[in-house]
Design a protein around this motif. Sequence first.
Motif, PDB file in Angstrom:
ATOM      1  N   GLN A  47       0.832  -1.198   0.000  1.00  0.00           N
ATOM      2  CA  GLN A  47       0.000   0.000   0.000  1.00  0.00           C
ATOM      3  C   GLN A  47       0.877   1.263   0.000  1.00  0.00           C
ATOM      4  N   GLY A  48       1.980   1.263   0.755  1.00  0.00           N
ATOM      5  CA  GLY A  48       2.910   2.393   0.772  1.00  0.00           C
ATOM      6  C   GLY A  48       3.548   2.629  -0.591  1.00  0.00           C
ATOM      7  N   GLN A  49       3.970   1.526  -1.254  1.00  0.00           N
ATOM      8  CA  GLN A  49       4.562   1.657  -2.585  1.00  0.00           C
ATOM      9  C   GLN A  49       3.535   2.171  -3.591  1.00  0.00           C
ATOM     10  N   PHE A  50       2.306   1.706  -3.468  1.00  0.00           N
ATOM     11  CA  PHE A  50       1.256   2.172  -4.361  1.00  0.00           C
ATOM     12  C   PHE A  50       1.008   3.684  -4.145  1.00  0.00           C
ATOM     13  N   GLN A  51       0.947   4.098  -2.893  1.00  0.00           N
ATOM     14  CA  GLN A  51       0.755   5.523  -2.590  1.00  0.00           C
ATOM     15  C   GLN A  51       1.937   6.353  -3.103  1.00  0.00           C
TER      16      GLN A  51
END
Length: 176
Positions: A47-51
């Motif tokens: 989720q952090g990489q996507f954000q």
Amino acid sequence: MFDIGWSELVVIAVVALIAIGPKELPGVLRMVGQWMGKARKMAAEFQGQFQEAMREAEMADLKKSFDEVKEAATGFTGGNIMTSLQKDVSGALNIGDLDKPAETPAVPAIEPPATPTTPETPTAETFVEAETHAATTEPLAVTAEVQPAATLSEAAPAVSEAAPAMADELKDAKAS
């Protein structure tokens, strides 16, 4: 995520206690908890990489739009509205021409005023008319009468004799 209620959890716990046994149950629960932690860490990392990718894409879009605005602004420098307004204001504030006399137009806008005429000198006959009008209550109206030149030359000696006497009478009349 999963729609599991308390009753279903109790059933799963009873089946796990029977299948695994009470001796190995704490170790299995610890291992399941670690796997759940790893799964949560991986989900948070994803989720952090996507954000991060979304922020980079937004930053790239912002940078692209900023570059377009910058190019458009540099393209308008020759005919920029602000530049032309600044030139107009600086031209209006220029006070160097105030000491110079104003240019007069070739054709006057207003016609020059007419030159005043000098009034005719009063004659003795005018005084006589004034006295006759003063004797009556008529309003005074002095009009110039045209007489032949011969009549004026004959009346000139009489005018010169009567003028001082009439002048004294007029002074007395004005004083009272």
